[in-house]
Design a protein around this motif. Structure first.
Motif, PDB file in Angstrom:
ATOM      1  N   THR A  98       0.818  -1.205   0.000  1.00 57.49           N
ATOM      2  CA  THR A  98       0.000   0.000   0.000  1.00 57.49           C
ATOM      3  C   THR A  98       0.860   1.265   0.000  1.00 57.49           C
ATOM      4  O   THR A  98       0.344   2.356  -0.207  1.00 57.49           O
ATOM      5  CB  THR A  98      -0.900   0.011   1.257  1.00 57.49           C
ATOM      6  N   LYS A  99       2.169   1.137   0.220  1.00 57.19           N
ATOM      7  CA  LYS A  99       2.999   2.327   0.450  1.00 57.19           C
ATOM      8  C   LYS A  99       3.768   2.849  -0.756  1.00 57.19           C
ATOM      9  O   LYS A  99       4.357   3.914  -0.691  1.00 57.19           O
ATOM     10  CB  LYS A  99       3.993   2.033   1.580  1.00 57.19           C
ATOM     11  N   TRP A 100       3.801   2.116  -1.860  1.00 57.69           N
ATOM     12  CA  TRP A 100       4.630   2.538  -3.000  1.00 57.69           C
ATOM     13  C   TRP A 100       3.793   2.837  -4.241  1.00 57.69           C
ATOM     14  O   TRP A 100       4.243   2.609  -5.359  1.00 57.69           O
ATOM     15  CB  TRP A 100       5.715   1.505  -3.277  1.00 57.69           C
ATOM     16  N   ARG A 101       2.584   3.326  -4.076  1.00 57.27           N
ATOM     17  CA  ARG A 101       1.745   3.813  -5.179  1.00 57.27           C
ATOM     18  C   ARG A 101       1.612   2.803  -6.325  1.00 57.27           C
ATOM     19  O   ARG A 101       1.758   3.158  -7.493  1.00 57.27           O
ATOM     20  CB  ARG A 101       2.260   5.142  -5.707  1.00 57.27           C
ATOM     21  N   GLY A 102       1.373   1.539  -5.982  1.00 56.41           N
ATOM     22  CA  GLY A 102       1.143   0.517  -6.990  1.00 56.41           C
ATOM     23  C   GLY A 102       2.395  -0.136  -7.543  1.00 56.41           C
ATOM     24  O   GLY A 102       2.309  -1.075  -8.329  1.00 56.41           O
ATOM     25  N   LEU A 103       3.554   0.347  -7.138  1.00 55.07           N
ATOM     26  CA  LEU A 103       4.809  -0.243  -7.601  1.00 55.07           C
ATOM     27  C   LEU A 103       5.172  -1.458  -6.740  1.00 55.07           C
ATOM     28  O   LEU A 103       4.736  -1.575  -5.595  1.00 55.07           O
ATOM     29  CB  LEU A 103       5.937   0.790  -7.547  1.00 55.07           C
ATOM     30  N   TRP A 104       5.975  -2.342  -7.300  1.00 53.80           N
ATOM     31  CA  TRP A 104       6.402  -3.552  -6.602  1.00 53.80           C
ATOM     32  C   TRP A 104       7.736  -3.315  -5.912  1.00 53.80           C
ATOM     33  O   TRP A 104       8.547  -2.504  -6.346  1.00 53.80           O
ATOM     34  CB  TRP A 104       6.530  -4.702  -7.590  1.00 53.80           C
ATOM     35  N   GLY A 105       7.951  -4.069  -4.821  1.00 55.87           N
ATOM     36  CA  GLY A 105       9.191  -3.951  -4.074  1.00 55.87           C
ATOM     37  C   GLY A 105       9.469  -5.217  -3.296  1.00 55.87           C
ATOM     38  O   GLY A 105       9.052  -6.307  -3.694  1.00 55.87           O
ATOM     39  N   VAL A 106      10.187  -5.041  -2.189  1.00 53.33           N
ATOM     40  CA  VAL A 106      10.499  -6.159  -1.298  1.00 53.33           C
ATOM     41  C   VAL A 106       9.956  -5.837   0.094  1.00 53.33           C
ATOM     42  O   VAL A 106       9.804  -4.672   0.445  1.00 53.33           O
ATOM     43  CB  VAL A 106      12.025  -6.424  -1.229  1.00 53.33           C
ATOM     44  N   PRO A 107       9.652  -6.862   0.885  1.00 55.13           N
ATOM     45  CA  PRO A 107       9.199  -6.612   2.255  1.00 55.13           C
ATOM     46  C   PRO A 107      10.265  -5.884   3.072  1.00 55.13           C
ATOM     47  O   PRO A 107      11.464  -6.104   2.885  1.00 55.13           O
ATOM     48  CB  PRO A 107       8.955  -8.019   2.809  1.00 55.13           C
ATOM     49  N   TYR A 148       7.801  -6.623 -13.946  1.00 52.10           N
ATOM     50  CA  TYR A 148       7.075  -5.955 -12.858  1.00 52.10           C
ATOM     51  C   TYR A 148       7.465  -4.482 -12.797  1.00 52.10           C
ATOM     52  O   TYR A 148       8.633  -4.135 -12.970  1.00 52.10           O
ATOM     53  CB  TYR A 148       7.409  -6.608 -11.509  1.00 52.10           C
ATOM     54  N   PRO A 149       6.481  -3.604 -12.517  1.00 49.51           N
ATOM     55  CA  PRO A 149       6.820  -2.192 -12.311  1.00 49.51           C
ATOM     56  C   PRO A 149       7.428  -2.012 -10.913  1.00 49.51           C
ATOM     57  O   PRO A 149       6.719  -1.789  -9.932  1.00 49.51           O
ATOM     58  CB  PRO A 149       5.466  -1.483 -12.446  1.00 49.51           C
ATOM     59  N   LEU A 150       8.738  -2.168 -10.830  1.00 50.00           N
ATOM     60  CA  LEU A 150       9.440  -2.081  -9.547  1.00 50.00           C
ATOM     61  C   LEU A 150       9.659  -0.633  -9.147  1.00 50.00           C
ATOM     62  O   LEU A 150       9.899   0.222 -10.009  1.00 50.00           O
ATOM     63  CB  LEU A 150      10.812  -2.761  -9.647  1.00 50.00           C
ATOM     64  N   ASN A 151       9.630  -0.374  -7.847  1.00 49.73           N
ATOM     65  CA  ASN A 151      10.040   0.954  -7.408  1.00 49.73           C
ATOM     66  C   ASN A 151      11.546   1.096  -7.672  1.00 49.73           C
ATOM     67  O   ASN A 151      12.261   0.113  -7.829  1.00 49.73           O
ATOM     68  CB  ASN A 151       9.633   1.242  -5.955  1.00 49.73           C
TER      69      ASN A 151
END
Length: 136
Positions: free
Chosen positions: A27-36, A119-122
């Motif tokens: 929920t914190k990166w505006r729809g972008l993918w990341g890591v925990p 994937y759209p990564l941050n």
């Protein structure tokens, strides 16, 4: 509320037993993918924070945790609110792939390093994945 000091955060790019890495959309990166990952608590080492945050967000236990890099995110438009974060990244492994997501994770995927390009990564996760590729 805007913090008046940088916040220290940790994250981990984690390989599962089949050699794929875990990516999450939160929920914190505006729809972008990341890591925990998340904030380091008072009195906790960076590695302890990475292990705790990963377990809280995914239910997975980490092993072979090793430092990868440090990045700085200053008022990134990718993040959901104004923040100045020092991002300490780790590489790690886990022996399981069954995710028990907390409320921050919207969806997740296990991916080969090559497949992460789909994937759209941050920006910060992209840097971490690129480092993993270079290190082999």
């Amino acid at each position: 509320m805007v913090m008046n000091r940088p916040v220290v955060c940790v994250g981990a790019l984690v390989w599962g037993p089949d050699g794929r890495v875990l990516l999450v959309r939160t929920t914190k990166w505006r729809g972008l993918w990341g890591v925990p990952g998340g904030k380091v608590d008072w009195g906790e080492t960076l590695e302890q924070a990475a292990v705790r945050e990963f377990r809280e967000e995914t239910g997975l236990r980490l092993r072979d945790v090793r430092y990868a890099q440090t990045q700085e995110a200053v008022l990134s438009e990718e993040f959901h609110k104004p923040a100045h974060m020092l991002l300490v990244d780790f590489f790690a492994r886990t022996d399981d792939t069954a995710i028990t997501p907390n409320g921050e994770i919207e969806t997740w995927a296990w991916s080969s390093l090559e497949e992460t390009e789909a994937y759209p990564l941050n920006t910060y996760t992209k840097t971490l994945v690129d480092l993993a590729r270079r290190r082999g």
